[in-house]
Design a protein around this motif. Structure first.
Motif, PDB file in Angstrom:
ATOM      1  N   SER A  80      -9.497 -41.566  -1.671  1.00  0.00           N
ATOM      2  CA  SER A  80      -8.437 -41.459  -2.671  1.00  0.00           C
ATOM      3  C   SER A  80      -9.062 -41.496  -4.055  1.00  0.00           C
ATOM      4  CB  SER A  80      -7.439 -42.617  -2.525  1.00  0.00           C
ATOM      5  OG  SER A  80      -8.099 -43.838  -2.761  1.00  0.00           O
ATOM      6  N   ASN A  81      -8.285 -41.186  -5.062  1.00  0.00           N
ATOM      7  CA  ASN A  81      -8.783 -41.314  -6.429  1.00  0.00           C
ATOM      8  C   ASN A  81      -7.654 -41.668  -7.377  1.00  0.00           C
ATOM      9  OD1 ASN A  81      -7.654 -38.821  -7.652  1.00  0.00           O
ATOM     10  ND2 ASN A  81      -8.926 -37.845  -6.092  1.00  0.00           N
ATOM     11  N   LYS A  82      -8.006 -42.267  -8.450  1.00  0.00           N
ATOM     12  CA  LYS A  82      -7.030 -42.649  -9.483  1.00  0.00           C
ATOM     13  C   LYS A  82      -7.504 -42.103 -10.824  1.00  0.00           C
ATOM     14  CE  LYS A  82      -4.892 -45.530  -6.631  1.00  0.00           C
ATOM     15  NZ  LYS A  82      -3.556 -45.218  -6.117  1.00  0.00           N
ATOM     16  N   GLN A 108      -5.862 -53.010 -15.087  1.00  0.00           N
ATOM     17  CA  GLN A 108      -5.359 -52.355 -13.888  1.00  0.00           C
ATOM     18  C   GLN A 108      -6.175 -52.845 -12.696  1.00  0.00           C
ATOM     19  OE1 GLN A 108      -5.392 -48.144 -14.582  1.00  0.00           O
ATOM     20  NE2 GLN A 108      -3.878 -48.269 -16.192  1.00  0.00           N
ATOM     21  N   TYR A 150      -7.069 -52.392  -8.536  1.00  0.00           N
ATOM     22  CA  TYR A 150      -7.051 -51.496  -7.374  1.00  0.00           C
ATOM     23  C   TYR A 150      -7.666 -52.209  -6.184  1.00  0.00           C
ATOM     24  CZ  TYR A 150      -6.431 -48.055 -11.062  1.00  0.00           C
ATOM     25  OH  TYR A 150      -5.974 -47.367 -12.146  1.00  0.00           O
ATOM     26  N   LYS A 176       2.833 -50.794 -10.614  1.00  0.00           N
ATOM     27  CA  LYS A 176       1.584 -50.048 -10.757  1.00  0.00           C
ATOM     28  C   LYS A 176       0.341 -50.938 -10.830  1.00  0.00           C
ATOM     29  CE  LYS A 176       3.651 -46.060 -13.023  1.00  0.00           C
ATOM     30  NZ  LYS A 176       3.703 -45.257 -14.240  1.00  0.00           N
TER      31      LYS A 176
END
Lengths: 210, 971
Positions: free
Chosen positions: B576-578, B617, B619, B662
């Motif tokens: 995956s990527n952000k 943020q 993850y 988020k």
């Protein structure tokens, strides 16, 4: 006439100024080349050095900026136009270890203001062009030692075999002493203990017949 | 005793091969290196070799930028292996020309830095001579006048040099504003004046002097009003000018037989007399190819390949804009005119420009735009069909091409030259063997699950191990990982090395031989920002592992953009990527694990922009994290940011949740240290997250314990006052912001490297007065310690407590083996092995120094006590000097050494060391000797022979003893 004379004077002055400027420009151009400082040297003292795998590094002590040159096939090298400052000179060579040098460039426009001193003894100012000799051969690896018979006795495995061999000779001797002592004890014991019902014949007195 | 000679032979046999050190021939058994040449710029073909010139981008720590550097190398044409390589000195930031000596092809000329002329041997890369033209730095073209003389064309002069000795024979000044160019195979120079007349200037070297006596020549291009010259180039016997009126002007040049004069004939050919297409115009000229072929660039970006022979200009073909044309060969060497293009399906095709049908052939599998990026340049090396294709990832592919449709191109070899500019690295385990995994689980038992689950897992693992033993393969080993393990492999369980590069390519290398296991290309990587980091977010123990690659990417808008790409580090596949549309301020791994064993990745971004409270943020962000882990982050997770411009360091703490959906958290500033506007922050050191600390105290000689001040939150900030050259090392608790202690050094240079280990801070600095490289160490101890307390909290400690309770020792040593560029701690798996600091020198060598040598408690000989000796403290001496065989790089160097990375292996005694600069170097080191493994040089045969001999001797001695006893009884 007066005006004409004045014009002539101005014209002559202008010509002089133009000529002067061009002369100055030419002079500055020619002196620019001569004012570039230069640090020359030669790696010497050994014959088998591979110069193409060697580098001479000049490292600015204040910011570690690196300047390097590759010596030519004769070992000669030169740094040009070095900025004023203090430098460390290192010779990067995979065969030999060289000394480090401290290089002081006091004025980058005058050649003789470059001073080179060995890092180990900063009181010595080296003559230029430099002649740099290696300190020693670079012992980066263990060297093969020629065979020596005495080295055998330093090997733990040989020592263990040797010790065992010696013990082979010694242990029976020691055990024989123990046996003799035990025999003697055995000879005494029957006298002290109860007598055996069946005695062993005395071999010394036994008669052997066919 | 017949056994005596046999024993003697065995003794001698035992000694053979018994040694304890490393011999020169053992280099390469435990280490490997990748020697890079950089981005290919020009190639010259020899029969079996390729002489190549390349460009390297070398990182400059002072400017935080990359500077151009250049290299020359001779490659084996069949394998691509480097036979020799010469790095042009790094201060020379331009490379003008490489010129082969046609009369003696074993030698060649280079011009670099605008004024340095070098004459090289092609055979071994030896420098025959070099000459610096000090009067100028704008030399740009060299040509051979005759067998003895070389002519060098500079902007304001023409210099003649002796080819044998390199001395300047003579020189002549020319007008620097006229930008003269030379005409091949003549001694004439030409330029175009403002009236569009082409002027020819004869400059020759004859009879030991410059000869300009021959007649000058001038030809008018006769351009119409408004018509302007758009480009020019020199062919053999002709000069071509193009003009904006779509005309091609060819000046045919013939020297008279006596060489005293020049005959020039002019032809003007209209573009549309050569091609049928209308509505396009000439933009300029491009390149000259052998056989007087050249290309003209047209307004539709296509190129026109023309040929001038027998005083006639003809069109060979039109090359469409999506084709990349082969680079012109050096010194007019024969070549095939290849063209290449990228297809929409990702394939790269190759064709010959001269073929009418073009018949493109796709390159072999493995070379495509997804893996390598677009085609960047093509080099044709001969007429046999060999060519080098360079792609955007800087990879060089040697292709054997055949125009026949039934013979597809063959890939002979590939060199991954992006490895010459590594940005970041990380090391991760390969899938562990089952028993090793069991050991790891055992190690983590206390911190993970309960007894039942642990017991179940243990039994399961053992069953799996048994199954794999009978099945002959591991049950959950990664099938995608293919590692070529030959017999030379000396690492029991190799690791995967992850490297990110400036070209935007990420590599997975096997640590045993440096084999590239996988690679991944990020085409949108922003090379100008060159920001990249790697984090291991899931260990291999919990298969499949995961790594997060954080890279800066190009953005159409002006805002900075980054991508976090989550990949499987064993095969490089992205899960995956952000996309992060804000400037990243900080990124790190948190010691918090989710229910799938992912460690949380924390990224602080500049949002809202330039506000005091940056957004954080996290993850991965899911319900589990939100409900279970957020509480462990709030008011506990701290980080700090360094502002180099303002010379401040500011601490932040995660305060509250900003966006629960988020995973956006709000952080608040907690402390700030300002060093003043006139200061520079040179370096910030912190503890290594991979370091394991085994011992909380030092056992003194009198059997007392001296507790170490082990606070992983301590950071050290090196700041410099440039005016006073005053270096300050400030120790700060990064959570509370408390300044623990500061040390100052006068007359310091602006270069500091810092390493933290356990309770010590080791830093290297240079003293400008004494001209000495120093290594200083700060060791911190506690006077009293609460032994029952197993964790340290910065929040519950006040400045007064620290001041009252700490014993801080400091010592400085002279390091005499060069200037220090970087330092790193050698990491071992369990931290039992003695600590070593790896010192990387400016010359590119790495020296491990045992921490016992850089110990602040080393007593001066006068103060040394018997208890110090009992403890093993070495009396203080200012010099740190070590023999050359201590270098782990042996007699090689890593040019432009940038960083060192270490990690423990499955053996506690051994660390894996990775270092990179222009080259990538990897080795295994045993800081305290390999105490848990037999060394490579251990004589196994001798051990077996010894055992057998001892067994035989036992029998002999037994029989001998029995016979002696029997003899005794017969007496």
């Amino acid at each position: 006439m007066k005006d004409t004379g004045l014009y002539c004077l101005v014209l002559v002055l202008c010509i002089c100024i133009v000529n002067g400027q061009s002369t100055t420009a030419t002079a500055s151009k020619s002196t620019a080349a001569s004012k570039v400082n230069k640090l020359e040297g030669k790696l010497a003292g050994v014959n088998d050095i591979k110069y193409h795998l060697t580098k001479v590094n000049l490292i600015d002590n204040t910011n570690y900026n690196e300047y390097s040159v590759i010596p030519d096939k004769a070992g000669s090298f030169a740094f040009y136009n070095i900025s004023s400052g203090f430098y460390t000179m290192e010779i990067e060579c995979f065969q030999y270890i060289f000394y480090q040098y401290k290089v002081d460039v006091l004025n980058n426009k005058i050649k003789n203001q470059i001073k080179v001193r060995p890092a180990e003894n900063e009181t010595i100012i080296m003559p230029q062009p430099l002649v740099l000799k290696p300190m020693s051969r670079g012992l980066y690896f263990q060297q093969h030692v020629p065979f020596n018979i005495f080295s055998l006795f330093q090997n733990p495995m040989v020592i263990s075999i040797g010790f065992t061999s010696v013990m082979i000779y010694l242990l029976p001797k020691m055990s024989s002493f123990v046996n003799e002592a035990a025999q003697e004890e055995g000879m005494v014991k029957p006298k002290q203990g109860p007598e055996l019902l069946q005695k062993v014949p005395d071999w010394g007195q036994a008669l052997i017949t066919n | 005793m017949s056994t005596t000679p046999t024993l003697l032979v065995l003794f001698i046999g035992l000694i053979v091969g018994c040694c304890l050190g490393i011999y020169e021939e053992e280099v390469g058994l435990r280490d490997w290196s990748i020697r890079n040449i950089g981005q290919l710029e020009s190639v010259f073909d020899y029969d079996q070799d390729l002489l190549v010139q390349s460009k390297l981008l070398v990182y400059n720590q002072n400017t935080n930028n990359y500077t151009n550097s250049f290299s020359l190398a001779l490659l084996d044409k069949n394998t691509g292996i480097t036979k020799w390589r010469q790095l042009i000195p790094v201060q020379e930031d331009t490379f003008e020309q490489i010129l082969i000596n046609d009369l003696d092809k074993d030698y060649f000329i280079t011009i670099s830095n605008g004024n340095i002329i070098r004459y090289w041997s092609r055979v071994n890369g030896e420098l025959i001579w070099n000459q610096v033209i000090v009067s100028t730095n704008q030399c740009y073209q060299a040509s051979f006048v005759n067998i003895d003389t070389l002519r060098v064309l500079c902007l304001d002069s023409v210099v003649f040099l002796s080819i044998k000795r390199g001395t300047i024979l003579s020189s002549a000044n020319i007008d620097s504003e006229k930008n003269y160019q030379s005409i091949p195979n003549t001694f004439y120079l030409y330029y175009r004046d403002t009236d569009n007349n082409v002027q020819f200037l004869p400059i020759n070297y004859q009879n030991s002097k410059v000869d300009t006596s021959k007649s000058k020549h001038s030809v008018s291009l006769d351009l119409a009003a408004g018509d302007q010259v758009t480009g020019h180039l020199a062919l053999e016997g002709a000069i071509v000018y193009t003009s904006s009126a779509n005309n091609i002007h060819v000046l045919d040049i013939q020297e008279e037989k006596n060489g005293n004069a020049l005959n020039v004939e002019k032809q003007t050919i209209a573009l549309f007399s050569l091609i049928k297409e209308q509505g396009i115009s000439i933009v300029g000229v491009d390149s000259v190819y052998p056989d007087n072929r050249f290309t003209v660039v047209l307004s539709n970006k296509s190129k026109l390949l023309l040929e001038y022979t027998n005083r006639r200009l003809s069109v060979i073909t039109m090359i469409e804009q999506h084709y990349v044309m082969v680079r012109p060969s050096l010194s007019g060497q024969q070549q095939q005119l290849f063209i290449g293009s990228n297809k929409s399906d990702g394939k790269i095709e190759l064709a010959l420009a001269t073929e009418s049908a073009k018949n493109p052939q796709p390159l072999p599998m493995g070379i495509n735009t997804t893996v390598n990026g677009d085609i960047e340049s093509i080099f044709s090396t001969d007429k046999q069909g060999y060519c080098l294709v360079v792609t955007n990832d800087w990879a060089i592919h040697m292709i054997q091409y055949s125009s026949r449709a039934d013979e597809p191109p063959i890939l002979l070899w590939t060199r991954e030259e992006s490895l010459s500019s590594v940005l970041a690295s990380e090391i991760i385990d390969f899938p562990l063997p089952e028993l090793a995994k069991l050991e790891e689980f055992e190690y983590e038992f206390n911190s993970t699950q309960g007894f039942i689950q642990h017991f179940t897992r243990r039994i399961t693992t053992q069953i799996q191990d048994l199954v794999s033993l009978f099945m002959g393969s591991s049950t959950d080993a990664n099938k995608d990982v293919i590692i070529n393990q030959d017999n030379g492999n000396k690492q029991r369980t190799p690791k995967m090395i992850l490297l990110t590069t400036l070209a935007g390519k990420v590599f997975g290398l096997s640590s045993d031989k440096g084999t590239i296991v996988w690679s991944r290309y990020y085409s949108d990587f922003d090379r100008s920002r060159a920001e990249s980091k790697i984090f291991i977010t899931k260990k291999t123990l919990y298969y499949p592992p995961e790594a997060a690659i954080v890279i800066s990417t190009t953005s159409k808008s002006s805002s900075t953009k980054s991508v976090v790409s989550f990949i499987n580090p064993l095969n490089g596949k992205e899960s995956s990527n952000k996309i992060i549309n804000h400037n990243i301020l900080h990124a790190s791994i948190l010691p918090i694990v989710d229910d799938h064993h992912h460690q949380l990745l924390m990224i602080a971004v500049d949002y809202p922009p330039n506000q005091p409270s940056p957004m954080v943020q996290v993850y991965p962000w899911n319900e589990y994290i939100r409900h279970h882990s957020f509480a462990s982050m709030k008011n506990i997770v701290n980080y700090y940011l360094v502002n180099h411009t303002a010379a401040t360091v500011q601490g932040y703490r995660i305060d509250s949740m900003a966006n629960g959906l988020k995973g956006q958290l709000k952080s608040d500033p907690t402390w700030k240290i300002s060093f003043g506007a006139n200061h520079q922050i040179l370096a910030v050191g912190s503890s290594n997250a991979h370091e394991i600390i085994q011992s909380p105290a030092v056992i003194l000689g009198n059997r007392n314990l001296l507790p170490k001040y082990v606070n992983r939150n301590v950071i050290s900030i090196a700041s410099l006052d440039p005016k006073l050259s005053l270096l300050t090392i400030t120790l700060v608790d990064a959570v509370s912001g408390i300044t623990i202690k500061s040390f100052t050094h006068a007359h310091s240079a602006a270069k500091v490297s810092i390493v933290h280990t356990e309770n010590s801070v080791v830093y290297a600095h240079y003293d400008l007065t004494s001209h000495k490289q120093h290594i200083s160490v700060i060791d911190m101890f506690e006077k009293t310690v609460e032994w029952t307390q197993d964790t340290y909290s910065s929040l519950s400690t006040s400045k007064q407590d620290i001041a009252a309770n700490l014993i801080i020792k400091h010592k400085t040593f002279d390091f005499v083996q060069g200037l220090i560029k970087t330092m790193r701690l050698a990491i071992t798996t369990k931290g039992i092995t003695s600590k070593n600091v790896l010192v990387g020198t400016v010359s590119g060598q790495i020296l491990p120094i045992d921490k016992k040598w850089i110990n602040a408690r080393r007593p001066t000989p006068e103060e040394a006590l018997p208890t110090d000796q009992e403890e093993g403290l070495i009396p203080y001496g200012p010099r740190l000097a070590f023999p050359p065989f201590f270098y782990i790089t042996f007699n090689t160097t890593i040019p432009a050494l940038r960083s060192i990375e270490t990690q423990g292996t499955d053996l506690e005694s051994t660390s894996i060391v990775l270092a990179y600069g222009v080259d990538v170097f990897c080795t295994l080191i045993a800081p305290s000797l390999p105490y848990d493994i037999l060394s490579d040089s251990f004589n196994h045969i001798a051990l077996i022979i010894t055992s057998i001999v001892l067994l035989i001797l036992t029998f002999i001695s037994k029989n001998w003893k029995d016979s002696l006893a029997l003899k005794k009884k017969w007496k």
